[in-house]
Design an enzyme around this catalytic site. Structure first.
Site, PDB file in Angstrom:
ATOM      1  CB  ILE A  70      -0.944   0.034   1.220  1.00  0.00           C
ATOM      2  CG1 ILE A  70      -0.140  -0.042   2.519  1.00  0.00           C
ATOM      3  CG2 ILE A  70      -1.974  -1.083   1.136  1.00  0.00           C
ATOM      4  CD1 ILE A  70      -0.995   0.104   3.773  1.00  0.00           C
ATOM      5  N   GLY A  73       8.357   4.141   0.480  1.00  0.00           N
ATOM      6  CA  GLY A  73       9.066   5.300   0.968  1.00  0.00           C
ATOM      7  C   GLY A  73      10.540   5.217   0.680  1.00  0.00           C
ATOM      8  CB  SER A  75      13.494   4.352   5.305  1.00  0.00           C
ATOM      9  OG  SER A  75      12.132   4.553   5.664  1.00  0.00           O
ATOM     10  N   GLY A  76      11.800   2.387   3.069  1.00  0.00           N
ATOM     11  CA  GLY A  76      11.234   1.061   2.915  1.00  0.00           C
ATOM     12  C   GLY A  76       9.857   1.103   2.316  1.00  0.00           C
ATOM     13  CB  VAL A  78       3.739   0.811   3.863  1.00  0.00           C
ATOM     14  CG1 VAL A  78       2.602   0.542   4.853  1.00  0.00           C
ATOM     15  CG2 VAL A  78       4.707   1.824   4.438  1.00  0.00           C
ATOM     16  CE  LYS A  93       8.565   3.602   6.872  1.00  0.00           C
ATOM     17  NZ  LYS A  93       8.513   5.006   7.341  1.00  0.00           N
ATOM     18  CG  ASP A 184       7.694  14.941   3.320  1.00  0.00           C
ATOM     19  OD1 ASP A 184       7.246  15.783   2.487  1.00  0.00           O
ATOM     20  OD2 ASP A 184       7.907  13.757   3.025  1.00  0.00           O
TER      21      ASP A 184
END
Length: 636
Positions: A70, A73, A75-76, A78, A93, A184
């Site tokens: 879904i 990002g 860093s990873g 989700v 995440k 952000d």
């Protein structure tokens, strides 16, 4: 990850570091920029199993079943998952790696621990770690929507906007009070559930502004980036989050972003055109910023916020102007924004429990849906373009056909016009020819008429000549007849003269003397003057008679001398006549009455008629007027 199935971590690390923090929103906020990677990671992740061991020293695949990806990002990724046994929906995440240089991941985990007491930060359910690869998975509660996905499908009412926006201000106010800048804030990083609650996620770029004063200007998504960051400022504070919140407020009421720049230059120009051009008067020392030259060429635009949002309430416009103030020092704080009449005036904000529910959708799903819709739109657009091209081609063909038809019509028209002109010219030529023929005919008729008139005149002249000739002929004939009669009369007279006693007495007197005698008698009887006698004599005698007279005059003289006894002068004849009259008066019956002198042909008047004198008559002195000699004497 499938190769890390037997790695374990201590549960104390997971429970102490992530008890009440959440970071699923961080992954979902950046997923829109890495959609292709999300698809590939999703396939790889779902195809294997989560081997990481959690705080319960169990494998993650033993507790959760992955459903779909879904978000994505920096860093990873989700994932949406179901907890086995309870069927509870959760968000997983995955942090790809954690090295000593990966400061963002460390700071996010630290901030999650620091801010775990804030109710508007996504809570952490569990954490699974692999110490060998520095990979770990954080388990968050599942939220049905992120604000970007929700706004892509639905238009919110003002009470709904106030409800979500108030929760956002309350959450960011607590974050700022904790000395942290989010850096952000955007619609994709704001998570909402069907209970009306809003949570702030994605703390990957968040930092504390109390520990240092110089930061990077390359933070915050471009559409939500404050003007001081775009102008290159590195000394800023939580006011950059308030500018982003102002952009989110516009997106809440319009369901779209109002400042969609594709570069920093275009973003600055869009801000200047909407909020006005920054100057040193309204923003001191702004011209000293590094990137101010990018807007120095622009005209000084006034703020258009009140014009663009004139259909909204005044309290909304005042709140928006406070959040989008160019000067960061005059920009509203979260606490000041919460005091705005926008939240106390009607319509009042909905309570979270009264907020309507919607079909679950996240930014990645929204992006995927947007991609699908965009593909459909592109396909539709392509079809429309093809259709348009076909229509244009057909239109061009029709236009070409119409032009050809028009050319044909023009050609036919020109041909008809030319034919008409030729016919008209022919008619004109025929008309001129007819007029010429008519004129020639008229001239011919006139000429014939003139000739006819000439012929008539000639005929008339000939007729007159003929008549004149006939008249002359008649006159000639009459003249000849008269001459014949005269000759006959003369012959008769000569015959009578031969037979008359006068002729016996004067037989030897020629005709000329007889005429002289007659004229003398005539002149005497008419008592004419000598001049009249001379004029009559000139008129009486012709030239031939004069010549005859002159030629015969000498002969007469000699004849008279020779025949003197036979010549009787005029006076003697008159005396004799008078004597005879006296004798007759004395002896009226002594002798038979003699014939009057007029019976003598020699006593007739000449051709020129004269009137006889009343004193001379041939009736023996009878004075009766009826017996007077009034008839002129004519000599034949």
């Amino acid at each position: 990850m499938p190769s890390q199935s037997n790695n374990v971590i201590t549960s104390s690390t997971a429970s102490s570091s992530m008890s009440s923090s959440s970071n699923s929103s961080d992954a979902s906020s950046t997923s829109s920029s890495n959609t292709n990677n999300a698809h590939s990671s999703n396939n790889q992740f779902v195809s294997g199993q989560l081997n990481l061991v959690g705080n319960t020293h169990t494998k993650i695949n033993d507790n959760y079943e992955i459903i779909s990806k879904i978000g994505e990002g920096i860093s990873g990724s989700v994932f949406k998952a179901i907890k086995k046994g309870t069927e509870e929906m959760v968000a997983l995440k995955n942090f790809k790696g954690w090295t000593e240089g990966d400061r963002a991941s460390k700071e996010e985990c630290s901030l999650l621990q620091q801010l775990r007491h804030i109710p508007y930060i996504t809570p952490v359910i569990d954490i699974y770690t692999n110490f060998e690869t520095s990979e770990y998975i954080i388990v968050f509660p599942y939220f049905e929507h992120d604000l970007s996905g929700l706004l892509s499908e639905h238009r919110l009412s003002i009470p709904q906007v106030k409800c979500y926006f108030k929760q956002l201000l309350e959450g960011i106010n607590e974050i700022h009070n904790a000395g942290v800048m989010h850096r952000d804030i955007k619609a994709a990083n704001l998570l909402v559930n069907n209970k009306g609650s809003l949570f702030i996620g994605d703390l990957g770029t968040a930092t504390s502004y109390t520990k240092r004063s110089v930061f990077s200007s390359k933070v915050v998504t471009l559409w939500y980036r404050a003007p001081e960051l775009l102008l290159g400022s590195t000394q800023y504070g939580p006011e950059i989050d308030m500018w982003s919140i102002g952009c989110v407020l516009i997106e809440l009421v319009t369901s779209r972003n109002f400042l969609p720049g594709s570069s920093e230059q275009q973003q600055l120009e869009a801000i200047c055109k909407l909020c006005g051009t920054p100057t040193d008067e309204i923003w001191p020392n702004v011209s000293q910023l590094q990137n101010f030259n990018q807007i120095s060429h622009l005209p000084v635009y006034p703020s258009r916020l009140r014009t663009v949002f004139k259909n909204f309430s005044n309290d909304f416009i005042e709140l928006l102007e406070g959040l989008l103030t160019l000067n960061p020092k005059k920009r509203l704080t979260a606490e000041q924004a919460l005091q705005s009449p926008f939240f106390t005036n009607h319509p009042l904000p909905f309570k979270p429990e009264n907020m309507p529910g919607y079909q679950p959708i996240h930014v990645l799903e929204a992006v995927q849906k947007r991609v699908q819709q965009q593909q459909e739109l592109e396909q539709q657009k392509k079809q429309e373009e093809q259709k348009k091209q076909q229509e244009e081609q057909k239109k061009l063909e029709d236009q070409k056909k119409q032009e050809e038809q028009k050319k044909q019509e023009d050609l036919l028209k020109r041909q008809r016009l030319l034919k008409r002109q030729q016919e008209l010219k022919k008619q004109q030529d025929e008309q001129r020819q007819q007029e010429l023929i008519k004129k020639q005919q008229e001239q011919e008729q006139l000429r014939l008429k003139v000739e006819h008139e000439k012929q008539r005149q000639e005929q008339e002249r000939l007729r007159l000549i003929q008549q004149e000739q006939e008249r002359l002929k008649r006159q000639q004939q009459e003249h000849e007849q008269r001459l014949q009669r005269e000759q006959q009369q003369q012959l008769n007279q000569l015959q009578q003269q031969k037979e008359s006693p006068l002729n016996n007495s004067y037989g030897k007197i020629n005709l000329k003397r007889s005429l002289d005698l007659v004229n003398d008698i005539r002149n005497y009887c008419t008592s004419e003057t000598e001049s009249e006698y001379e004029s009559d004599e000139e008129d009486f005698y012709t030239e031939e008679e004069v010549e005859d007279y002159s030629s015969d005059e000498e002969d007469d003289y000699y004849n008279a001398q020779s025949n003197k006894s036979l010549y009787t002068p005029i006076k003697a004849m008159i005396q004799q006549h008078n004597n005879n009259q006296q004798h007759q008066q004395q002896y009226p019956y002594s002798q038979q009455q003699q014939e009057p002198i007029s019976s003598n042909p020699f006593l007739q008047p000449p051709k020129k008629q004269r009137t006889a004198s009343t004193g001379f008559n041939n009736n023996n002195g009878n004075n009766n007027n009826n017996n007077n000699l009034s008839t002129p004497l004519t000599i034949h």
